[in-house]
Design a protein around this motif. Structure first.
Motif, PDB file in Angstrom:
ATOM      1  N   ALA A  73       0.823  -1.270   0.234  1.00  0.00           N
ATOM      2  CA  ALA A  73       0.141  -0.056   0.172  1.00  0.00           C
ATOM      3  C   ALA A  73       0.870   0.968   0.085  1.00  0.00           C
ATOM      4  CB  ALA A  73      -0.915   0.237   0.853  1.00  0.00           C
ATOM      5  N   LYS A  74       1.709   1.277   0.688  1.00  0.00           N
ATOM      6  CA  LYS A  74       2.526   2.305   1.092  1.00  0.00           C
ATOM      7  C   LYS A  74       3.673   2.845  -0.471  1.00  0.00           C
ATOM      8  CE  LYS A  74       5.885   5.632   2.862  1.00  0.00           C
ATOM      9  NZ  LYS A  74       5.713   7.329   2.603  1.00  0.00           N
ATOM     10  N   MET A  75       4.056   1.007  -1.394  1.00  0.00           N
ATOM     11  CA  MET A  75       3.949   1.472  -2.405  1.00  0.00           C
ATOM     12  C   MET A  75       3.776   2.398  -3.488  1.00  0.00           C
ATOM     13  SD  MET A  75       6.629  -2.344  -3.230  1.00  0.00           S
ATOM     14  CE  MET A  75       7.059  -3.262  -1.473  1.00  0.00           C
ATOM     15  N   PHE A  76       2.271   1.873  -3.214  1.00  0.00           N
ATOM     16  CA  PHE A  76       1.238   2.189  -3.858  1.00  0.00           C
ATOM     17  C   PHE A  76       1.079   3.570  -4.063  1.00  0.00           C
ATOM     18  CE2 PHE A  76      -0.357  -1.984  -5.146  1.00  0.00           C
ATOM     19  CZ  PHE A  76      -0.528  -2.017  -6.098  1.00  0.00           C
ATOM     20  N   SER A 259      -1.050  -3.936  -9.828  1.00  0.00           N
ATOM     21  CA  SER A 259      -0.200  -2.840 -10.277  1.00  0.00           C
ATOM     22  C   SER A 259      -0.481  -1.590 -11.282  1.00  0.00           C
ATOM     23  CB  SER A 259       0.876  -2.927 -10.183  1.00  0.00           C
ATOM     24  OG  SER A 259       0.824  -4.169 -11.005  1.00  0.00           O
ATOM     25  N   MET A 260      -1.581  -3.199 -12.447  1.00  0.00           N
ATOM     26  CA  MET A 260      -2.116  -2.155 -13.077  1.00  0.00           C
ATOM     27  C   MET A 260      -3.413  -1.133 -13.167  1.00  0.00           C
ATOM     28  SD  MET A 260      -2.137  -5.706 -16.105  1.00  0.00           S
ATOM     29  CE  MET A 260      -2.524  -6.441 -15.376  1.00  0.00           C
ATOM     30  N   ILE A 261      -3.746  -0.924 -12.142  1.00  0.00           N
ATOM     31  CA  ILE A 261      -5.072  -0.653 -11.972  1.00  0.00           C
ATOM     32  C   ILE A 261      -4.960   1.130 -11.856  1.00  0.00           C
ATOM     33  CG2 ILE A 261      -7.461   0.028 -10.277  1.00  0.00           C
ATOM     34  CD1 ILE A 261      -7.228  -2.526  -9.323  1.00  0.00           C
ATOM     35  N   PRO A 262      -3.563   1.148 -11.159  1.00  0.00           N
ATOM     36  CA  PRO A 262      -4.573   2.714 -11.244  1.00  0.00           C
ATOM     37  C   PRO A 262      -4.034   3.804 -12.757  1.00  0.00           C
ATOM     38  CG  PRO A 262      -2.788   2.224  -9.901  1.00  0.00           C
ATOM     39  CD  PRO A 262      -3.106   1.532 -10.293  1.00  0.00           C
ATOM     40  N   PRO A 263      -3.034   3.010 -13.224  1.00  0.00           N
ATOM     41  CA  PRO A 263      -3.017   4.160 -14.580  1.00  0.00           C
ATOM     42  C   PRO A 263      -3.912   3.140 -15.598  1.00  0.00           C
ATOM     43  CG  PRO A 263      -1.036   2.477 -14.298  1.00  0.00           C
ATOM     44  CD  PRO A 263      -2.188   2.604 -13.566  1.00  0.00           C
ATOM     45  N   VAL A 264      -5.088   2.299 -15.460  1.00  0.00           N
ATOM     46  CA  VAL A 264      -6.142   2.190 -15.958  1.00  0.00           C
ATOM     47  C   VAL A 264      -7.398   2.980 -15.733  1.00  0.00           C
ATOM     48  CG1 VAL A 264      -8.178  -0.093 -15.763  1.00  0.00           C
ATOM     49  CG2 VAL A 264      -5.907  -0.561 -16.972  1.00  0.00           C
ATOM     50  N   LEU A 265      -7.237   3.362 -14.662  1.00  0.00           N
ATOM     51  CA  LEU A 265      -8.176   4.417 -14.235  1.00  0.00           C
ATOM     52  C   LEU A 265      -7.819   5.497 -14.645  1.00  0.00           C
ATOM     53  CD1 LEU A 265      -8.306   3.424 -10.277  1.00  0.00           C
ATOM     54  CD2 LEU A 265     -10.200   3.306 -11.793  1.00  0.00           C
ATOM     55  N   VAL A 266      -6.665   5.775 -14.389  1.00  0.00           N
ATOM     56  CA  VAL A 266      -6.779   7.289 -14.938  1.00  0.00           C
ATOM     57  C   VAL A 266      -7.417   7.070 -17.153  1.00  0.00           C
ATOM     58  CG1 VAL A 266      -4.913   8.966 -15.628  1.00  0.00           C
ATOM     59  CG2 VAL A 266      -4.633   7.988 -13.897  1.00  0.00           C
ATOM     60  N   VAL A 267      -6.438   6.294 -17.191  1.00  0.00           N
ATOM     61  CA  VAL A 267      -7.098   6.480 -18.559  1.00  0.00           C
ATOM     62  C   VAL A 267      -8.413   7.047 -18.926  1.00  0.00           C
ATOM     63  CG1 VAL A 267      -7.473   5.116 -21.197  1.00  0.00           C
ATOM     64  CG2 VAL A 267      -5.083   5.359 -19.163  1.00  0.00           C
ATOM     65  N   VAL A 268      -9.434   5.615 -17.871  1.00  0.00           N
ATOM     66  CA  VAL A 268     -10.976   5.341 -18.000  1.00  0.00           C
ATOM     67  C   VAL A 268     -11.644   6.954 -17.904  1.00  0.00           C
ATOM     68  CG1 VAL A 268     -13.005   4.501 -16.551  1.00  0.00           C
ATOM     69  CG2 VAL A 268     -10.895   3.160 -17.222  1.00  0.00           C
ATOM     70  N   PHE A 269     -10.961   7.539 -17.037  1.00  0.00           N
ATOM     71  CA  PHE A 269     -11.516   8.885 -16.773  1.00  0.00           C
ATOM     72  C   PHE A 269     -11.171   9.731 -17.420  1.00  0.00           C
ATOM     73  CE2 PHE A 269     -12.325   6.560 -11.936  1.00  0.00           C
ATOM     74  CZ  PHE A 269     -13.652   6.925 -12.582  1.00  0.00           C
ATOM     75  N   LEU A 270      -9.748   9.868 -18.224  1.00  0.00           N
ATOM     76  CA  LEU A 270     -10.278  11.224 -18.968  1.00  0.00           C
ATOM     77  C   LEU A 270      -9.919  10.567 -20.706  1.00  0.00           C
ATOM     78  CD1 LEU A 270      -6.781  12.775 -17.064  1.00  0.00           C
ATOM     79  CD2 LEU A 270      -9.254  13.237 -16.913  1.00  0.00           C
TER      80      LEU A 270
END
Lengths: 283, 350
Positions: A73-76, A259-270
């Motif tokens: 979690a800290k790494m994220f 680890s894949m989730i954050p970039p995917v979220l950014v792309v989905v929202f933007l």
């Protein structure tokens, strides 16, 4: 509607492409929901198992590393701070430098632009030693500033912003001048709102770029509390050889999925902005 | 001193092009001045220097008693309507109008009041919430003018604002601009290459060619009394007919005819200018025209043809006259309305 044979072939190719992208992710996800022992004995899984919550909880919250202090979690959080910092600063700096290059007609504008542009040929990996030397002399190793600052200049984004600003008619600037706008208010009131789709597109690019940095954080950080997600990939891989216990395959899959989730979220929202920014012609 | 004073204003671009040559001009308060000339004659440059968008190479510009040379465009209190309107595409009409006022630090209620007044005057109140991309050409034009009016500037500058409109709308907007200017009473400079626009709008007209004001005067003065070949050819539609000739002993010989008792002491090669509308049919007239083409405009006919020496010639006659293609007309110049220019210098000599 009648379907033509050519369309069928096209669809088959597209479907194959989609499968090629999706199946590995699905296998990883399905495997992350089983017991490590099951995967080691029976191989990767296509169906969801019953260990989903346990595995993910363990990955996120188990303390690891030499100090037994750092959690995934800290790494994220670290990765997120780094990616956000890099993306934001890259966009701000590129937009402003492009503004200077296009609107302040000083003689060296063109040479300076090309100088910025050829830094594309010198990525961080090439200049990693001088960059490290500078950052370490400044005492910025093991800090977020040190992680972010050397990566905030972007030739690509400067180039895109420059090309965009060049398409804005001069009359707009002149008209704004007559309306009492100064250099700063023209940038804030005109260029920023006009290029907001472009800003979103650049932000996505740069966020993913920042998030996927590996070499720089690896060299920059000796303290475990600054480890990033991508560094963690390496750690979870080597971890299995250190212990005497069974490799924790299921948790590894869980980590990969997370680890894949954050970039995917950014792309989905933007992504709506992103596509507009890359194809827009309307000004 | 008058309201706007240009003294020996010169513009030389960094690449050496001389756009405006030592131009001096005075404009009175409330006057509608039109700069007219062909493309690239320097009329826009002159306007942009008044606005402060171009540096002045030499000379002085005074507005309302203050030297403007070094004053920033935003401080000059001038408003400009651009050819492509330059509306702010990301702001709605209200904000387009309000932006200049906001920058001046005016409070919100006053801004709203002013914007609404201007919108009413220009009949754009219904579109205040729309973006410029949702407006038609005429509406955009109005918004551009609204943006100028709302600030209540010392001077309006129009840089060919009508050239992006279709013909019908252009005539309508031309009228509206004139009416509006009379209503608001603001000193205005209007730049155009269209001589009809120039004639109809101007209180006074400056005909500019190659960076020099060729002639300055009211539209009628310039039409009736062009001082040079260029002005004579530029003002008037269809264009004035020009014939080569020679002036000697107060007698002009041109083509196949002679005109005697000319009031001029000039001798030598000249160009004779006759407006198509200053001709009438008469038996045994001076000029014989072989008709090639007749343009029927309804109220008028434009008759194009050739003289004996194959020179193209135009004659304008009332629309009720029926003229056959191929016929021969005999024409006279009405009331001695002809213009004689020195062929080498282009200056008027009669």
């Amino acid at each position: 509607m009648k379907i033509k044979p050519l369309q069928i072939i096209a669809h088959i190719i597209l479907i194959l492409g989609v499968l090629l992208m999706v199946v590995p992710i699905w296998i990883s996800f399905a495997s992350s929901s089983h017991d490590s022992v099951t995967i080691l004995t029976e191989g990767m899984k296509f169906h969801i198992g019953d260990q989903l919550a346990r595995n993910y909880n363990e990955v996120l919250n188990e303390k690891g590393g030499w100090s037994e202090e750092v959690t995934a979690a800290k790494m994220f959080i670290n990765s997120f701070i780094m990616a956000l910092g890099i993306a934001t600063l890259k966009v701000v700096i590129s937009a402003m430098s492009a503004y200077a290059l296009v609107y302040y007609r000083f003689k060296l504008a063109v040479p300076i632009f090309w100088l910025i542009f050829i830094t594309l040929l010198v990525p961080l990996e090439v200049r990693i030693f001088p960059s490290y030397k500078i950052v370490s002399d400044l005492g910025l190793t093991n800090s977020y500033t040190g992680l972010i600052l050397p990566l905030v200049a972007s030739a690509t984004a400067t180039f895109f912003f420059r090309q965009f600003y060049k398409t804005i008619p001069d009359e707009l600037l002149e008209s704004a001048k007559l309306d009492g706008a100064n250099a700063w208010s023209f940038f804030i009131d005109f260029l920023v709102p006009l290029s907001k789709t472009m800003i979103a597109a650049m932000f996505i690019f740069m966020f993913v770029y920042g998030y996927s940095q590996y070499l720089w954080p690896l060299i920059m950080t000796t303290a475990e509390e600054y480890w990033t997600v991508v560094m963690g990939m390496k750690i979870i891989y080597t971890e299995s050889y250190e212990g005497v216990a069974l490799p924790r395959t299921a948790e590894r899959f869980a980590y990969i999925i997370l680890s894949m989730i954050p970039p995917v979220l950014v792309v989905v929202f933007l992504q709506k902005w992103f596509i507009k920014g890359l194809i827009q012609t309307e000004k | 001193m008058s309201f706007l004073d240009l003294k020996n204003v010169t513009k030389i671009y960094p690449n050496g092009t001389k756009a405006v040559h030592e131009t001096s001009l005075s404009i009175d308060e409330g006057e509608f001045m039109v700069f007219v000339g062909p493309s690239g004659c320097g009329k826009s440059t002159l306007l942009r220097m008044v606005a402060g968008l171009e540096d002045i190479t030499e000379g002085d510009i005074n507005l309302d008693g203050k030297l403007m040379n070094e004053v920033d465009p935003s401080e000059r209190d001038v408003a400009m309507v651009f050819q492509n309107y330059a509306l702010y595409p990301h702001m709605n009409v209200y904000n387009n109008l309000a932006y200049g006022l906001k920058n001046r630090g005016i409070d919100k209620e006053t801004i709203e009041q002013k914007v609404n007044d201007a919108a009413k005057l220009l009949q754009i109140s219904d579109y205040l919430q729309r973006k410029p991309s949702m407006l038609s050409g005429g509406q955009r034009q109005r918004v551009a003018m609204g943006r100028a009016i709302v600030r209540n500037p010392k001077i309006f500058l129009f840089d060919e604002p009508l050239s992006n409109l279709d013909a019908k709308l252009r005539i309508q907007m031309r009228l509206e601009i004139k009416k509006l200017q009379q209503k608001v009473g603001v000193t205005s400079i209007f730049v155009t290459h269209d001589q009809v626009e120039a004639m109809t709008l101007a209180d006074r007209l400056a005909v500019i060619n190659n960076g020099i004001i060729e002639q300055l005067g009211t539209p009628i003065e310039i039409y009736d009394n062009p001082k040079s070949l260029f002005v004579a050819g530029f003002i008037g539609s269809p264009q004035m007919n020009f014939l080569d000739g020679n002036l000697k002993n107060k007698t002009l010989s041109a083509e196949s005819f002679k005109i005697k008792d000319i009031i001029s002491d000039f001798e030598g090669d000249v160009t004779l200018g006759i407006r198509p509308e200053h001709l009438s049919q008469k038996e045994n007239g001076l000029i014989n025209l072989k008709v090639d083409l007749v343009e029927q405009l309804g109220s008028d006919n434009l008759v194009y043809g050739q003289l004996k020496d194959k020179k193209d010639f135009c004659y304008r006659c009332p629309g009720n006259l029926i003229i056959e293609k191929g016929s021969n007309l005999s024409l006279n110049i009405e009331n001695n309305k002809y213009y004689i220019f020195d062929k080498s210098t282009g200056k008027r000599v009669n």
